[in-house]
Design a protein around this motif. Structure first.
Motif, PDB file in Angstrom:
ATOM      1  N   ARG A 156     -10.300   0.633   1.603  1.00  0.00           N
ATOM      2  CA  ARG A 156     -10.039  -0.177   0.425  1.00  0.00           C
ATOM      3  C   ARG A 156      -8.575  -0.559   0.420  1.00  0.00           C
ATOM      4  O   ARG A 156      -7.727   0.173   0.942  1.00  0.00           O
ATOM      5  CB  ARG A 156     -10.376   0.615  -0.840  1.00  0.00           C
ATOM      6  CG  ARG A 156     -11.765   1.217  -0.789  1.00  0.00           C
ATOM      7  CD  ARG A 156     -12.070   1.958  -2.064  1.00  0.00           C
ATOM      8  NE  ARG A 156     -12.009   1.077  -3.227  1.00  0.00           N
ATOM      9  CZ  ARG A 156     -12.752   1.242  -4.314  1.00  0.00           C
ATOM     10  NH1 ARG A 156     -13.625   2.230  -4.382  1.00  0.00           N
ATOM     11  NH2 ARG A 156     -12.630   0.425  -5.332  1.00  0.00           N
ATOM     12  N   ALA A 157      -8.296  -1.671  -0.181  1.00  0.00           N
ATOM     13  CA  ALA A 157      -6.921  -2.172  -0.171  1.00  0.00           C
ATOM     14  C   ALA A 157      -6.098  -1.613  -1.328  1.00  0.00           C
ATOM     15  O   ALA A 157      -4.889  -1.753  -1.355  1.00  0.00           O
ATOM     16  CB  ALA A 157      -6.915  -3.697  -0.217  1.00  0.00           C
ATOM     17  N   ASP A 158      -6.782  -0.950  -2.258  1.00  0.00           N
ATOM     18  CA  ASP A 158      -6.073  -0.540  -3.468  1.00  0.00           C
ATOM     19  C   ASP A 158      -5.378   0.810  -3.367  1.00  0.00           C
ATOM     20  O   ASP A 158      -4.702   1.226  -4.294  1.00  0.00           O
ATOM     21  CB  ASP A 158      -7.028  -0.567  -4.671  1.00  0.00           C
ATOM     22  CG  ASP A 158      -8.177   0.410  -4.483  1.00  0.00           C
ATOM     23  OD1 ASP A 158      -8.304   0.981  -3.383  1.00  0.00           O
ATOM     24  OD2 ASP A 158      -8.945   0.605  -5.436  1.00  0.00           O
ATOM     25  N   SER A 159      -5.567   1.508  -2.274  1.00  0.00           N
ATOM     26  CA  SER A 159      -4.803   2.745  -2.098  1.00  0.00           C
ATOM     27  C   SER A 159      -4.560   2.970  -0.607  1.00  0.00           C
ATOM     28  O   SER A 159      -5.243   2.400   0.240  1.00  0.00           O
ATOM     29  CB  SER A 159      -5.545   3.938  -2.716  1.00  0.00           C
ATOM     30  OG  SER A 159      -6.696   4.248  -1.974  1.00  0.00           O
ATOM     31  N   ALA A 160      -3.580   3.818  -0.304  1.00  0.00           N
ATOM     32  CA  ALA A 160      -3.210   4.052   1.090  1.00  0.00           C
ATOM     33  C   ALA A 160      -4.344   4.751   1.840  1.00  0.00           C
ATOM     34  O   ALA A 160      -5.129   5.491   1.248  1.00  0.00           O
ATOM     35  CB  ALA A 160      -1.941   4.896   1.156  1.00  0.00           C
ATOM     36  N   ARG A 161      -4.401   4.504   3.107  1.00  0.00           N
ATOM     37  CA  ARG A 161      -5.469   5.121   3.904  1.00  0.00           C
ATOM     38  C   ARG A 161      -5.414   6.640   3.854  1.00  0.00           C
ATOM     39  O   ARG A 161      -6.442   7.304   3.774  1.00  0.00           O
ATOM     40  CB  ARG A 161      -5.369   4.654   5.359  1.00  0.00           C
ATOM     41  CG  ARG A 161      -5.736   3.226   5.524  1.00  0.00           C
ATOM     42  CD  ARG A 161      -5.978   2.867   6.972  1.00  0.00           C
ATOM     43  NE  ARG A 161      -6.463   1.499   7.026  1.00  0.00           N
ATOM     44  CZ  ARG A 161      -6.850   0.856   8.113  1.00  0.00           C
ATOM     45  NH1 ARG A 161      -6.806   1.487   9.273  1.00  0.00           N
ATOM     46  NH2 ARG A 161      -7.275  -0.371   8.071  1.00  0.00           N
ATOM     47  N   TRP A 162      -4.207   7.165   3.929  1.00  0.00           N
ATOM     48  CA  TRP A 162      -4.110   8.625   3.941  1.00  0.00           C
ATOM     49  C   TRP A 162      -4.665   9.199   2.653  1.00  0.00           C
ATOM     50  O   TRP A 162      -5.269  10.272   2.654  1.00  0.00           O
ATOM     51  CB  TRP A 162      -2.667   9.073   4.202  1.00  0.00           C
ATOM     52  CG  TRP A 162      -1.712   8.934   3.049  1.00  0.00           C
ATOM     53  CD1 TRP A 162      -0.821   7.930   2.848  1.00  0.00           C
ATOM     54  CD2 TRP A 162      -1.557   9.831   1.950  1.00  0.00           C
ATOM     55  NE1 TRP A 162      -0.114   8.143   1.695  1.00  0.00           N
ATOM     56  CE2 TRP A 162      -0.537   9.301   1.112  1.00  0.00           C
ATOM     57  CE3 TRP A 162      -2.157  11.029   1.569  1.00  0.00           C
ATOM     58  CZ2 TRP A 162      -0.128   9.924  -0.065  1.00  0.00           C
ATOM     59  CZ3 TRP A 162      -1.744  11.653   0.388  1.00  0.00           C
ATOM     60  CH2 TRP A 162      -0.737  11.097  -0.402  1.00  0.00           C
ATOM     61  N   GLU A 163      -4.516   8.443   1.543  1.00  0.00           N
ATOM     62  CA  GLU A 163      -5.049   8.925   0.268  1.00  0.00           C
ATOM     63  C   GLU A 163      -6.574   8.880   0.265  1.00  0.00           C
ATOM     64  O   GLU A 163      -7.227   9.761  -0.279  1.00  0.00           O
ATOM     65  CB  GLU A 163      -4.514   8.077  -0.887  1.00  0.00           C
ATOM     66  CG  GLU A 163      -3.050   8.345  -1.201  1.00  0.00           C
ATOM     67  CD  GLU A 163      -2.537   7.457  -2.331  1.00  0.00           C
ATOM     68  OE1 GLU A 163      -2.882   6.259  -2.353  1.00  0.00           O
ATOM     69  OE2 GLU A 163      -1.778   7.967  -3.184  1.00  0.00           O
ATOM     70  N   GLN A 164      -7.109   7.861   0.877  1.00  0.00           N
ATOM     71  CA  GLN A 164      -8.563   7.735   0.919  1.00  0.00           C
ATOM     72  C   GLN A 164      -9.180   8.847   1.766  1.00  0.00           C
ATOM     73  O   GLN A 164     -10.218   9.413   1.416  1.00  0.00           O
ATOM     74  CB  GLN A 164      -8.956   6.351   1.456  1.00  0.00           C
ATOM     75  CG  GLN A 164      -8.425   5.224   0.568  1.00  0.00           C
ATOM     76  CD  GLN A 164      -8.734   3.830   1.123  1.00  0.00           C
ATOM     77  OE1 GLN A 164      -9.873   3.517   1.433  1.00  0.00           O
ATOM     78  NE2 GLN A 164      -7.714   2.999   1.256  1.00  0.00           N
ATOM     79  N   VAL A 165      -8.513   9.163   2.853  1.00  0.00           N
ATOM     80  CA  VAL A 165      -9.012  10.251   3.693  1.00  0.00           C
ATOM     81  C   VAL A 165      -8.853  11.577   2.968  1.00  0.00           C
ATOM     82  O   VAL A 165      -9.758  12.424   2.976  1.00  0.00           O
ATOM     83  CB  VAL A 165      -8.266  10.287   5.049  1.00  0.00           C
ATOM     84  CG1 VAL A 165      -8.674  11.518   5.847  1.00  0.00           C
ATOM     85  CG2 VAL A 165      -8.553   9.015   5.839  1.00  0.00           C
ATOM     86  N   ALA A 166      -7.713  11.749   2.301  1.00  0.00           N
ATOM     87  CA  ALA A 166      -7.478  12.990   1.553  1.00  0.00           C
ATOM     88  C   ALA A 166      -8.550  13.159   0.485  1.00  0.00           C
ATOM     89  O   ALA A 166      -9.017  14.275   0.241  1.00  0.00           O
ATOM     90  CB  ALA A 166      -6.083  12.966   0.929  1.00  0.00           C
TER      91      ALA A 166
END
Lengths: 80, 80
Positions: B5-15
């Motif tokens: 998603r473009a609304d949050s950083a990738r690392w946050e999405q994985v976390a």
DNA sequence: AGATATTTGTTCGTATGTATC
DNA sequence: GGATACATACGAACAAATATC
């Protein structure tokens, strides 16, 4: 000493050198230089040397006996 | 596979995914997937995976033993 | 059997450069 | 220009299996 080139990864350049040694017969079938030996000779990190052997293994040029060493040649089968 | 998603950083999405796995019990207390394992599974760069574990560490959800691994649960103290 | 040396296997820590948005 | 992400590499510690003496 290897003159590092910027157009390919170091582990690939080292793999190329070792591949040539195998194909030329300089490294005959049998035990290969150890991963730490590769580190010493080429002045690269162990983690990078691991990529070298992984690459040559994928090519089928060498096989590795865990915790023992890598060998030039095809992986031996059971019945022999 | 994660749909980024473009609304949050990738690392946050994985976390977020890993956090859910911990909270659901899919990742029980004990050894966590390695950082390189996160790289493989989620198809992200190592430096990004580092941010994932850093985030979970800051939350207190995991702790990390240098050069060894990360673990689900609170950081153990000396006297036990 | 036991100690030792050798070797691969695994993991985190850190740094640099590049690309993209 | 700054933040984010990717790719690569170096460094270090420790684990575990294997072979040898």
């Amino acid at each position: 000493m290897i003159e590092w080139r910027a157009d390919s990864a170091r582990w690939e350049q080292v793999a190329r050198v070792i591949r040539k040694r195998i194909e030329s017969g300089e490294y005959p079938p049998g035990r290969l230089i150890s991963e730490r030996g590769i580190v010493e000779e080429f002045g690269i990190a162990y983690t990078t040397a691991r990529k070298v052997t992984a690459g040559l293994r994928t090519e089928g040029l060498i096989y590795t006996r865990p915790n023992y060493g890598s060998f030039v040649g095809p992986e031996p089968t059971d019945n022999e």
